[in-house]
Design an enzyme around this catalytic site. Structure first.
Site, short mmCIF file in Angstrom:
data_model
loop_
_atom_site.label_atom_id
_atom_site.label_comp_id
_atom_site.label_asym_id
_atom_site.label_seq_id
_atom_site.Cartn_x
_atom_site.Cartn_y
_atom_site.Cartn_z
N ARG A 1 30.55 65.97 34.28
CA ARG A 1 30.89 66.61 35.54
C ARG A 1 29.96 67.80 35.77
NH1 ARG A 1 32.86 62.75 37.05
NH2 ARG A 1 35.00 62.27 37.70
N GLU B 1 26.65 68.43 44.78
CA GLU B 1 26.05 67.11 45.01
C GLU B 1 26.26 66.69 46.46
OE1 GLU B 1 27.49 64.25 42.19
OE2 GLU B 1 26.77 65.38 40.45
N HIS C 1 23.71 60.89 39.61
CA HIS C 1 25.10 60.53 39.29
C HIS C 1 25.22 59.01 39.08
CE1 HIS C 1 29.39 62.31 39.73
NE2 HIS C 1 29.39 61.31 38.86
#
Length: 525
Positions: free
Chosen positions: A232, A261, A279
């Site tokens: 994370r 993000e 990601h």
């Protein structure tokens, strides 16, 4: 009446087939803004998302038909769960569908960082032959430091051991027995920072883990360390990471996740030794299919039968059990949340006692609800299905007991957690259909659960209540309920203060400084 589901993110086509095969109408609308989603959400019974679609409070305010939101994946940071709960919407995730994929990506990033493969590839394909510029680091016999040794972390450990690395792990919930089973050495964070040649993170983002690799902690690492984060964003101080890459203290770093993000621009981009992916931890064909099919099945079951599985904000129970079981599942979960919030430094055993009429019920979902509550204080994504597995992975002992008769109540649930060799105990019951706390540390009282409870363990001395009331009053914190318990006059005592808002940090410091106070914390439910 036709049941309709909106798919708000790209899912494997097979998920659509699952819904349609069970008679559920499906619309696919990808890339909606929150305002656009809010405008149409009132037409749907279910919403399936991944990470791009972000249903917020404004969306749930207009979701008059919505019964369930299903997240195809683990993290639910993009879903406003309190708003969903207030609207009566179940929120489900798929906790195990992409664990292997994420673990493999972390290992791939570790290899890429150790050998600087992306930079070497780019320059080679640009017509250079920079062989002398890329003398890498061999991982064999090096020490890997795992921060988080749960489902994904244990898979990373297994793979690292397979390439003959040594593995040390920091995880408050990892027991010595589970560490031996995994083949890793359990250590405290400072020791991990000092010993590890490479560090990978495998923990959710919580108040306890946010910025766990702070500037200070990064400064404690070995010179030449490699940092990998596929968990994370927000776990690593990204500004400090850049500084330490620039000065050479950190040899390489690989991030799949960022604090903000999408990270289309970032100070780390272009930094020597830095590798980034967008990601991709869960981005394999197998993982995407698994989580898409799983979330479709779960949502269809709920919409058609009322069955709840992998729910983050309500107990997992069958439609047949719901009328009798649901109140006790809610009680067990709230008691667990209480226990978890006062045991965040880690615990190694849990005991759950059932007394009275509750013993006649199916206790498995009650225990799962209690464990989810306990662990949610430090693991946001845990749910009733995953909690027992997570507990087992960490080697934490679980014992249950039943007693057909209860001395005082028709039914009683008591939860005990062992922290540092000492047991912390809380018990509750159902009164007029509502959950009540009836004992803490074996001191009797009766208190309602409220969104905010100021819990205090204190010495039973004159002046305490007056001082506490003055501090809260000066801070503008309104007291809704006030319940007290004590062992004996002048002895150990507790106060459960239901309040209408959180306590400011300055006021909390004053409360903790009172001579009568042993422990004080605001609990949130």
């Amino acid at each position: 009446m036709t049941i309709k589901v909106l798919i708000g993110d790209s899912l494997a086509p097979g998920a659509i087939d699952i819904f349609k095969a069970r008679g559920i109408e499906v619309d696919v609308k990808v890339g909606l803004s929150q305002d656009e989603l809010a405008d149409i959400i009132g037409d749907y019974d279910g919403l399936a998302v991944r990470s791009a679609c972000k249903p917020n409070a404004a969306v749930f305010a207009k979701a008059d038909k919505l019964k369930v939101v299903g997240r195809a994946g683990i993290g639910v940071d993009n879903i406003d769960i309190p708003a969903a709960t207030a609207k009566g919407v179940a929120v489900m995730n798929t906790p195990f569908g992409n664990a292997v994929t994420t673990a493999e990506h972390a290992i791939a990033m570790l290899f890429a960082a150790a050998r600087q493969i992306p930079a070497a590839s780019a320059r080679t394909q640009n017509g250079e032959w920079p062989k002398k510029d890329y003398v890498g680091t061999e991982l064999f016999a090096k020490t890997l430091g795992l921060i988080g040794a749960g489902n994904i972390g244990s898979l990373v450990a297994e793979r690292a051991l397979g390439i003959k690395m040594k593995v040390v792990a920091f995880d408050p919930y990892l027991t010595e027995e589970r560490a031996v089973e995994l083949g890793v050495e359990k250590v405290e964070l400072d020791e991990l920072l000092a010993r590890a040649d490479a560090i990978t993170l495998h923990t959710p983002l919580t108040d306890q883990t946010r910025n766990i690799l702070s500037r200070e902690n990064l400064g404690k690492t070995k010179k030449g360390v490699i940092i990998v984060n596929c968990a994370r964003g927000g776990l690593v101080d990204e500004e400090a990471l850049k500084d330490l890459l620039d000065n050479g203290h950190i040899t390489a770093a690989a991030l799949d996740v960022f604090e903000t993000e999408p990270a289309k621009e970032h100070a780390l981009f272009g930094t020597r030794g830095f590798i980034a992916t967008p990601h991709l931890g869960a981005s394999t064909v197998e993982a995407q299919d698994n989580v898409a099919f799983q979330v479709a099945e779960q949502m269809a079951d709920y919409l058609l039968t009322g069955a709840v599985s992998n729910a983050l904000n309500m107990p997992s129970i069958t439609a047949e059990e719901a009328p009798r079981l649901k109140p006790f599942a809610e009680l067990a979960e709230k008691l667990g949340e209480f226990a978890g919030q006062i045991s965040t430094e880690g615990f190694d055993a849990v005991e759950i006692d059932y007394e009275g009429e509750v013993c006649e019920l199916n206790r498995k979902p009650l225990t799962s609800a209690a464990l989810a509550g306990i662990m949610r204080a430090s693991m946001k994504d845990v749910n009733m299905v995953s909690a027992p597995t997570v507990l087992k992975e960490r080697g934490i002992d679980l014992k249950e007991s039943t007693q057909e008769d209860s001395d005082t109540y028709d039914s009683l649930i008591r939860i005990k957690v062992r922290v540092g060799g000492k047991w912390r105990t809380i018990a509750g019951t159902i009164v007029n259909g509502q959950s009540r706390i009836v004992a803490v540390k074996d001191m009797a009282l009766e208190a309602k659960f409220r969104p905010f409870i100021l819990f205090i363990n204190n010495n039973d001395e004159a002046g305490f209540i007056g001082s506490l009331g003055s501090i809260l009053g000066e801070a503008g914190v309104n007291i809704a309920t006030f319940n007290l318990g004590r062992e004996e006059q002048g002895g150990d005592a507790i106060a459960m203060v239901g309040i209408d808002q959180d306590v400011p940090a300055e006021a909390m410091a004053k409360i903790e400084a009172l001579t009568q106070v042993r422990y004080a914390k605001v609990l949130r439910f």
